[in-house]
Design a protein around this motif. Structure first.
Motif, PDB file in Angstrom:
ATOM      1  N   UNK A 127       0.851  -1.198   0.000  1.00 22.74           N
ATOM      2  CA  UNK A 127       0.000   0.000   0.000  1.00 22.74           C
ATOM      3  C   UNK A 127       0.884   1.246   0.000  1.00 22.74           C
ATOM      4  N   UNK A 178      -1.682  12.711  -3.700  1.00 18.32           N
ATOM      5  CA  UNK A 178      -2.475  13.386  -4.732  1.00 18.32           C
ATOM      6  C   UNK A 178      -2.478  14.898  -4.531  1.00 18.32           C
ATOM      7  N   UNK A 202       0.566  15.994  -6.149  1.00 18.83           N
ATOM      8  CA  UNK A 202       0.483  15.727  -7.594  1.00 18.83           C
ATOM      9  C   UNK A 202      -0.339  16.800  -8.318  1.00 18.83           C
ATOM     10  N   UNK A 237      -6.562  10.671   5.737  1.00 17.30           N
ATOM     11  CA  UNK A 237      -6.786  10.760   4.291  1.00 17.30           C
ATOM     12  C   UNK A 237      -8.094  10.040   3.925  1.00 17.30           C
ATOM     13  N   UNK A 238      -8.701  10.523   2.860  1.00 17.25           N
ATOM     14  CA  UNK A 238      -9.965   9.920   2.413  1.00 17.25           C
ATOM     15  C   UNK A 238     -10.028  10.019   0.888  1.00 17.25           C
ATOM     16  N   UNK A 239     -10.507   8.963   0.275  1.00 17.85           N
ATOM     17  CA  UNK A 239     -10.720   9.024  -1.187  1.00 17.85           C
ATOM     18  C   UNK A 239     -11.983   8.225  -1.529  1.00 17.85           C
ATOM     19  N   UNK A 251     -13.806   6.692  -4.874  1.00 20.80           N
ATOM     20  CA  UNK A 251     -13.674   6.451  -6.317  1.00 20.80           C
ATOM     21  C   UNK A 251     -14.977   5.889  -6.856  1.00 20.80           C
ATOM     22  N   UNK A 309     -11.236  13.593  -3.023  1.00 17.33           N
ATOM     23  CA  UNK A 309      -9.985  13.244  -2.351  1.00 17.33           C
ATOM     24  C   UNK A 309      -9.753  14.261  -1.245  1.00 17.33           C
ATOM     25  N   UNK A 310      -9.538  13.772  -0.033  1.00 15.67           N
ATOM     26  CA  UNK A 310      -9.143  14.646   1.070  1.00 15.67           C
ATOM     27  C   UNK A 310      -7.725  14.241   1.426  1.00 15.67           C
ATOM     28  N   UNK A 311      -6.783  15.130   1.111  1.00 11.63           N
ATOM     29  CA  UNK A 311      -5.360  14.770   1.246  1.00 11.63           C
ATOM     30  C   UNK A 311      -4.576  16.064   1.451  1.00 11.63           C
ATOM     31  N   UNK A 327     -12.025   0.552   4.375  1.00  9.58           N
ATOM     32  CA  UNK A 327     -12.653   0.822   3.076  1.00  9.58           C
ATOM     33  C   UNK A 327     -14.038   0.206   3.020  1.00  9.58           C
ATOM     34  N   UNK A 387     -16.147   3.076  -4.214  1.00 11.88           N
ATOM     35  CA  UNK A 387     -15.233   2.642  -3.159  1.00 11.88           C
ATOM     36  C   UNK A 387     -14.795   3.842  -2.342  1.00 11.88           C
ATOM     37  N   UNK A 416     -12.062   4.902   0.571  1.00 16.07           N
ATOM     38  CA  UNK A 416     -10.836   4.449   1.229  1.00 16.07           C
ATOM     39  C   UNK A 416     -10.468   5.483   2.286  1.00 16.07           C
TER      40      UNK A 416
END
Lengths: 130, 358
Positions: free
Chosen positions: A17, A24, A27, A78-80, A82, A90-92, A107, A122, A124
């Motif tokens: 992982x 992100x 990114x 963190x939270x995502x 999809x 996305x919480x990042x 998840x 999904x 996560x």
């Protein structure tokens, strides 16, 4: 017929992982960078991830883990979400993942399928446990 | 190198496949079983018989890449890979200096009578002087019959009906020949029932393994071999060993043809990662519990399909002759065509070393 499935070593999984992780926030933020269309990127400092807002089944799983490990402090970092494999929310932030001995992920995946439609959602969550 | 010896039977041009050997060694006449061809004895891997390598170690887990959905449960079912290479009887005998002869029997799925008539023609041909056959070094010397499955009954029938046909015969060896019949012929639907015993999602795979056997036992060639059939009763009536001829019978007691395998997702495939798409699919090969291996798991309705008693088509106890020395091996019916252990046993008989029987 009872099928047996091969197990996965938890430590191996956490390491995978971590090695597959991409920040992100870094990114997509900064000079000349932009968040892809259709994705909402939030900073956890401005939009804290509340445990009460997580899916019920996820909250139950977390409660079960807490009960088995009393005194543990768990902070969601963190939270995502999809949809069909593509990030929607996305919480990042710029922080890296918690170290492997403090790492915890949760998840939930829900799906809907018909003859002409498939939707896989999904969520996560990454948390730090101390 | 194989040499072709032509002959005519029932107005058809046919041929014997002959391989040369050492001058002092007997010619081994190879007789295939019901539904077979000469390839049974020369290239069994080309015949489509189940020859799975059920001892092969499992391959490592397979990375199937990233996916939008969790990987859970069974990815696919499969069977063991084919065992290769297979060393045929022709090859192993040739490697050990024995001349061999084999041919494809006429109407191999039909009653035995026409195959008997043809074998008489073939034996007469092989006993002709080499010059007449326009071949060098054809050994007009001792003959050994090595027969698989119904080939063993074919040999018995010819030797009973034509006792003086082969004066130079020294040895008869039968490999999993149902001398006392096969109950699968009495219960023709048994192998089809076995296929239907498996879950429907797996039946196409099981048919791939057992389908040809199920078809074979419904053919006249196998029906003639039903336990207590008039053919078998007539054959055994008044039959005895030919003077000076040694008889050896082999029986098989393994019904293991292949493992039933399944590629399944490991747990990692169901847990999303911080990646998009989030699911990393990894599959692992496992043996399916309870119903693998095939056909050990099926209810042993008759001895032929009971592990420890039969070889899928024949039962060890029904592969014996009162005037033969018998050996039981833990192999299945088609494995008689390439099993190295059985080949070593036969070679020791041909070399007059029968120590393994003790």
């Amino acid at each position: 017929m009872v099928q047996q499935f091969p197990s996965t070593n938890p430590l191996d999984f956490v390491r995978k992982f971590r090695s597959n992780y991409v920040n992100l926030h870094d990114l997509w933020s900064g000079d000349g960078k932009q968040v892809p269309e259709g994705v909402t990127l939030r900073d956890p400092k401005r939009s804290p991830i509340k445990e009460s807002s997580l899916p019920e089944a996820t909250q139950a799983l977390l409660a079960e883990y807490r009960k088995a490990n009393p005194g543990l402090k768990i902070v969601i970092v963190k939270y995502m979400r999809t949809v069909n494999g593509v990030p929607e929310t996305v919480v990042d932030d710029g922080l890296e993942l918690p170290p492997e001995d403090e790492f915890l992920s949760l998840s939930q995946t829900v799906t809907l399928s018909t003859r002409d439609h498939i939707r896989v959602v999904t969520e996560i969550i990454v948390a730090r446990k101390k | 190198m194989a040499i072709t010896i032509p002959y005519t039977f029932n107005d058809r041009d046919k041929s014997i496949e002959y391989t040369d050997g050492d001058a002092g060694k007997p010619l081994v006449l190879l007789l295939h079983g019901a539904g077979g061809t000469s390839l049974d004895m020369t290239a069994p891997d080309q015949r489509g018989y189940p020859h799975y390598d059920y001892t092969e170690p499992f391959p490592p887990d397979r990375d199937e890449g990233w996916s939008a959905y969790p990987g859970v449960g069974v990815w696919s079912f499969t069977l063991d890979n084919p065992k290769e290479p297979l060393i045929s009887w022709q090859q192993i005998l040739q490697d050990n200096g024995f001349p061999t002869a084999t041919y494809s029997q006429v109407d191999s799925t039909g009653p035995i009578q026409s195959a008997e008539d043809e074998l008489v023609v073939v034996i007469n041909k092989l006993q002709m002087p080499p010059a007449k056959l326009e071949l060098p070094n054809l050994p007009a010397k001792e003959l050994v019959i090595l027969a698989h499955s119904r080939g063993g009954l074919l040999a018995r029938k010819v030797l009973k009906d034509h006792a003086d046909l082969v004066p130079n015969l020294t040895t008869v060896i039968t490999l999993d020949s149902p001398h006392l019949g096969s109950e699968l012929a009495n219960l023709a639907t048994t192998l089809n029932d076995v296929i239907l015993w498996f879950p429907s999602s797996i039946q196409p795979l099981i048919t791939q393994v057992l389908g040809d056997f199920a078809n074979l036992v419904a053919q006249p060639a196998w029906q003639e071999l039903a336990v207590g059939s008039p053919f078998l009763m007539d054959l055994a009536n008044g039959e005895g060993a030919l003077p000076g001829v040694r008889y050896f019978t082999f029986g098989g007691i393994s019904v293991k043809l292949t493992r039933l395998l399944s590629w399944v997702y490991n747990l990692e495939s169901a847990i999303p990662q911080w990646h998009w798409p989030p699911f990393h699919h990894v599959i692992a090969l496992i043996e399916v519990p309870v119903i693998s291996p095939v056909a050990n798991s099926v209810p042993p309705v008759v001895d032929e399909i009971a592990n420890g008693k039969g070889d899928i088509l024949t039962a060890d106890k029904r592969c014996r002759l009162p005037f033969a020395v018998h050996q039981t091996n833990a192999i299945n019916h088609p494995e008689c065509l390439w099993d190295p252990g059985l080949q070593a046993q036969v070679l020791s008989i041909l070399g007059d070393d029968t120590g393994f029987w003790e």
